[in-house]
Scaffold this motif. Sequence first.
Motif, PDB file in Angstrom:
ATOM      1  N   GLY A   6      37.498  40.085  43.956  1.00  8.70           N
ATOM      2  CA  GLY A   6      36.696  38.661  43.869  1.00  8.70           C
ATOM      3  C   GLY A   6      35.479  38.846  43.185  1.00  8.70           C
ATOM      4  N   ASN A   7      34.261  38.219  43.022  1.00  8.97           N
ATOM      5  CA  ASN A   7      33.132  39.149  42.485  1.00  8.97           C
ATOM      6  C   ASN A   7      31.645  38.850  43.488  1.00  8.97           C
ATOM      7  OD1 ASN A   7      30.338  38.618  40.353  1.00  8.97           O
ATOM      8  ND2 ASN A   7      32.571  39.115  38.768  1.00  8.97           N
ATOM      9  N   ARG A   8      30.670  39.503  43.181  1.00  5.96           N
ATOM     10  CA  ARG A   8      29.127  39.616  43.084  1.00  5.96           C
ATOM     11  C   ARG A   8      28.837  40.154  42.658  1.00  5.96           C
ATOM     12  NH1 ARG A   8      31.824  41.027  49.054  1.00  5.96           N
ATOM     13  NH2 ARG A   8      32.092  39.095  50.194  1.00  5.96           N
ATOM     14  N   ASP A   9      27.253  39.250  42.265  1.00  3.09           N
ATOM     15  CA  ASP A   9      26.901  40.514  41.905  1.00  3.09           C
ATOM     16  C   ASP A   9      27.098  40.525  40.444  1.00  3.09           C
ATOM     17  OD1 ASP A   9      24.841  39.529  43.563  1.00  3.09           O
ATOM     18  OD2 ASP A   9      25.402  42.154  45.094  1.00  3.09           O
ATOM     19  N   GLU A  10      28.014  39.701  39.375  1.00  5.26           N
ATOM     20  CA  GLU A  10      28.284  40.185  38.347  1.00  5.26           C
ATOM     21  C   GLU A  10      29.411  41.559  38.341  1.00  5.26           C
ATOM     22  OE1 GLU A  10      27.652  38.088  35.817  1.00  5.26           O
ATOM     23  OE2 GLU A  10      26.595  36.609  37.222  1.00  5.26           O
ATOM     24  N   THR A  11      29.597  41.025  39.317  1.00  5.39           N
ATOM     25  CA  THR A  11      31.187  42.635  39.796  1.00  5.39           C
ATOM     26  C   THR A  11      32.301  42.189  40.281  1.00  5.39           C
ATOM     27  OG1 THR A  11      28.928  44.182  39.485  1.00  5.39           O
ATOM     28  CG2 THR A  11      30.881  45.403  40.059  1.00  5.39           C
ATOM     29  N   ASP A  12      32.897  42.650  39.509  1.00  4.54           N
ATOM     30  CA  ASP A  12      34.225  42.222  39.982  1.00  4.54           C
ATOM     31  C   ASP A  12      35.006  43.461  41.393  1.00  4.54           C
ATOM     32  OD1 ASP A  12      34.888  39.723  39.176  1.00  4.54           O
ATOM     33  OD2 ASP A  12      36.392  40.695  37.658  1.00  4.54           O
ATOM     34  N   ALA A  13      35.882  43.136  42.288  1.00  6.02           N
ATOM     35  CA  ALA A  13      35.957  44.464  42.962  1.00  6.02           C
ATOM     36  C   ALA A  13      37.494  43.722  43.135  1.00  6.02           C
ATOM     37  CB  ALA A  13      35.200  44.483  43.777  1.00  6.02           C
ATOM     38  N   VAL A  14      38.435  44.514  43.134  1.00  4.86           N
ATOM     39  CA  VAL A  14      39.903  44.297  43.906  1.00  4.86           C
ATOM     40  C   VAL A  14      40.006  45.624  45.049  1.00  4.86           C
ATOM     41  CG1 VAL A  14      41.963  45.050  43.898  1.00  4.86           C
ATOM     42  CG2 VAL A  14      40.912  45.050  41.288  1.00  4.86           C
ATOM     43  N   LYS A  38      38.228  49.576  47.729  1.00  7.82           N
ATOM     44  CA  LYS A  38      37.636  48.900  46.856  1.00  7.82           C
ATOM     45  C   LYS A  38      37.340  49.407  45.649  1.00  7.82           C
ATOM     46  CE  LYS A  38      33.493  46.949  47.944  1.00  7.82           C
ATOM     47  NZ  LYS A  38      31.992  46.206  47.873  1.00  7.82           N
ATOM     48  N   HIS A  39      38.102  48.817  44.785  1.00  6.14           N
ATOM     49  CA  HIS A  39      37.815  49.141  43.717  1.00  6.14           C
ATOM     50  C   HIS A  39      36.685  48.182  42.046  1.00  6.14           C
ATOM     51  CE1 HIS A  39      37.514  51.447  39.275  1.00  6.14           C
ATOM     52  NE2 HIS A  39      38.318  50.116  38.948  1.00  6.14           N
ATOM     53  N   SER A  40      35.242  48.605  42.120  1.00  5.88           N
ATOM     54  CA  SER A  40      34.958  47.526  41.189  1.00  5.88           C
ATOM     55  C   SER A  40      34.687  47.791  40.170  1.00  5.88           C
ATOM     56  CB  SER A  40      33.410  47.371  42.502  1.00  5.88           C
ATOM     57  OG  SER A  40      33.343  47.680  43.281  1.00  5.88           O
ATOM     58  N   TYR A  41      34.188  46.582  39.348  1.00  2.19           N
ATOM     59  CA  TYR A  41      33.796  47.251  37.728  1.00  2.19           C
ATOM     60  C   TYR A  41      32.717  45.863  37.057  1.00  2.19           C
ATOM     61  CZ  TYR A  41      37.692  44.258  37.612  1.00  2.19           C
ATOM     62  OH  TYR A  41      38.269  42.966  37.999  1.00  2.19           O
ATOM     63  N   VAL A  42      31.977  46.126  36.526  1.00  8.65           N
ATOM     64  CA  VAL A  42      31.357  44.672  36.156  1.00  8.65           C
ATOM     65  C   VAL A  42      32.092  43.930  35.130  1.00  8.65           C
ATOM     66  CG1 VAL A  42      29.008  44.728  34.426  1.00  8.65           C
ATOM     67  CG2 VAL A  42      29.046  46.618  35.803  1.00  8.65           C
ATOM     68  N   CYS A  43      31.645  42.723  35.943  1.00  9.07           N
ATOM     69  CA  CYS A  43      32.389  41.440  35.078  1.00  9.07           C
ATOM     70  C   CYS A  43      31.996  40.406  35.403  1.00  9.07           C
ATOM     71  CB  CYS A  43      33.734  41.891  35.555  1.00  9.07           C
ATOM     72  SG  CYS A  43      35.201  40.448  34.572  1.00  9.07           S
ATOM     73  N   GLY A  44      31.306  39.462  34.124  1.00  4.97           N
ATOM     74  CA  GLY A  44      30.501  38.664  34.600  1.00  4.97           C
ATOM     75  C   GLY A  44      31.608  37.010  35.663  1.00  4.97           C
ATOM     76  N   LEU A  45      30.527  36.652  36.371  1.00  4.35           N
ATOM     77  CA  LEU A  45      30.770  36.071  37.175  1.00  4.35           C
ATOM     78  C   LEU A  45      31.290  34.121  36.190  1.00  4.35           C
ATOM     79  CD1 LEU A  45      31.315  34.405  40.420  1.00  4.35           C
ATOM     80  CD2 LEU A  45      29.331  34.036  40.164  1.00  4.35           C
ATOM     81  N   ASP A  46      30.921  33.791  35.032  1.00  2.00           N
ATOM     82  CA  ASP A  46      31.268  32.659  34.472  1.00  2.00           C
ATOM     83  C   ASP A  46      31.525  31.541  35.274  1.00  2.00           C
ATOM     84  OD1 ASP A  46      31.243  32.130  31.806  1.00  2.00           O
ATOM     85  OD2 ASP A  46      33.760  32.682  31.879  1.00  2.00           O
ATOM     86  N   PRO A  47      30.574  31.099  36.685  1.00  3.68           N
ATOM     87  CA  PRO A  47      30.827  29.694  36.392  1.00  3.68           C
ATOM     88  C   PRO A  47      31.168  27.996  35.495  1.00  3.68           C
ATOM     89  CG  PRO A  47      28.930  30.590  37.265  1.00  3.68           C
ATOM     90  CD  PRO A  47      29.430  31.800  36.202  1.00  3.68           C
ATOM     91  N   LYS A  48      32.205  27.781  34.964  1.00  5.11           N
ATOM     92  CA  LYS A  48      31.858  26.117  34.150  1.00  5.11           C
ATOM     93  C   LYS A  48      32.185  25.288  35.166  1.00  5.11           C
ATOM     94  CE  LYS A  48      32.488  28.622  30.002  1.00  5.11           C
ATOM     95  NZ  LYS A  48      33.173  29.387  28.814  1.00  5.11           N
ATOM     96  N   ALA A  49      32.225  24.923  35.435  1.00  6.04           N
ATOM     97  CA  ALA A  49      32.180  23.103  36.273  1.00  6.04           C
ATOM     98  C   ALA A  49      33.052  23.791  37.692  1.00  6.04           C
ATOM     99  CB  ALA A  49      32.891  22.311  35.285  1.00  6.04           C
TER     100      ALA A  49
END
Length: 403
Positions: free
Chosen positions: A75-83, A96-107
């Motif tokens: 999932g993603n919170r605050d432009e950060t993915d987490a496994v 939980k393993h987190s890394y910076v990744c954009g949420l990038d919603p598109k419709a």
Amino acid sequence: MRTCSFAVVIAALTALPAIAGDWPGWRGPARNGISSETGLNWQWPADGPEVLWKASVGTGFSCVAVAGGRAYTMGNRDETDAVYCLDAETGKELWKHSYVCGLDPKAYEGGPMATPAIEGGRVYTLSKFGHCFCLNAETGAVIWSAKFEPPIRTEADYQAWWGFAGSILIAGDRLILPVGTAGLGLDKLTGRPLWDNGPGYSGYSSPVQFEMNGQPCFAFVSGHEIVAANIADGQVRWKIPWKTTWDQNASDVIVQDKRLFVSSGHGVGCGLFDLSTNPPTLLWRNKNMKTYLSNCVLWQGSLYGFDDKELQCLDWRTGEVRWTSPRLGLGSLILAEGKLIVLQENGTLRIVEATPEAYRSLAEAKTLTGRCWSAPSLADGCLYLRNATGDVLCLDLRKWKAR
């Protein structure tokens, strides 16, 4: 060979025990959406099966994978993915393993779309922007990582591309990633690139393994075509044009008895190809099954899937419609004990008899709110559901719990 950033971290591995009822990745143990579990409880009260636990994992569409008594999703919170790794029985967060990744919603809400793959004490994941990780399944420590660049060169490219969505295929000693127009292969223990078929739009489906003339191969639907290639060296065996609006080929192919089925939405429809010829020969094509997002299940000669917003049954041999449900909205499904476990996009869980005779809904219950596009997972008698905002439910289908 396409360049990618690559890192290896030494991490001790403790192999987690395998459980017969594991659902260790995308579409289950056989990657076909079918569970072999038996003795499940289909006699529910009006409000549905007992909820064992609830969890929140952030925005995304990653399904839940279950292995060794642990449940994994993203999932993603605050432009950060987490496994996330959760205790499969209690929902307690184990790591939980987190890394910076954009949420990038598109419709849609955005967030990661691929489902983790678990094998041999390792968890393999792929983000929508190409972050690939191999994690220790017990501790979450990074064993190795790699980064693959999205096919974005211009603003038009960005607007036309929805992110990497296909899930990693574990095939022997290597990983097959639905990256580029014909995939790429990595050594599963080290992440070392083995072959790469070059950049381009990969579509949104996941690779499916099959044999061609005794050779292990895989096939998936890229942005513009159906592609088959060797697992060993990535050599492309054939390509079949399959064009969809927005290049939105999201459903996996189904291969059985030297036949390959493919389906897409946006009015494109479906087709069945004979794989005994090279290139494959079209056996039939029609618009009776237009899978916009989810995958069909093939069971005893019948295809079950969402033709846009209606559940439908097709004859595998002819493509003829056997029955159509009332309008349910978009949805996804898996199969167990001859029953379709259907999650509608509005969060309604529905059990439908898997028979070509007629549409027969056996039970239903409202389980989640919000958008539900992620397919259910079934492991050791427990059903795992999630919505786009990251609410995860574990429902108890174990028969011994029935009263």
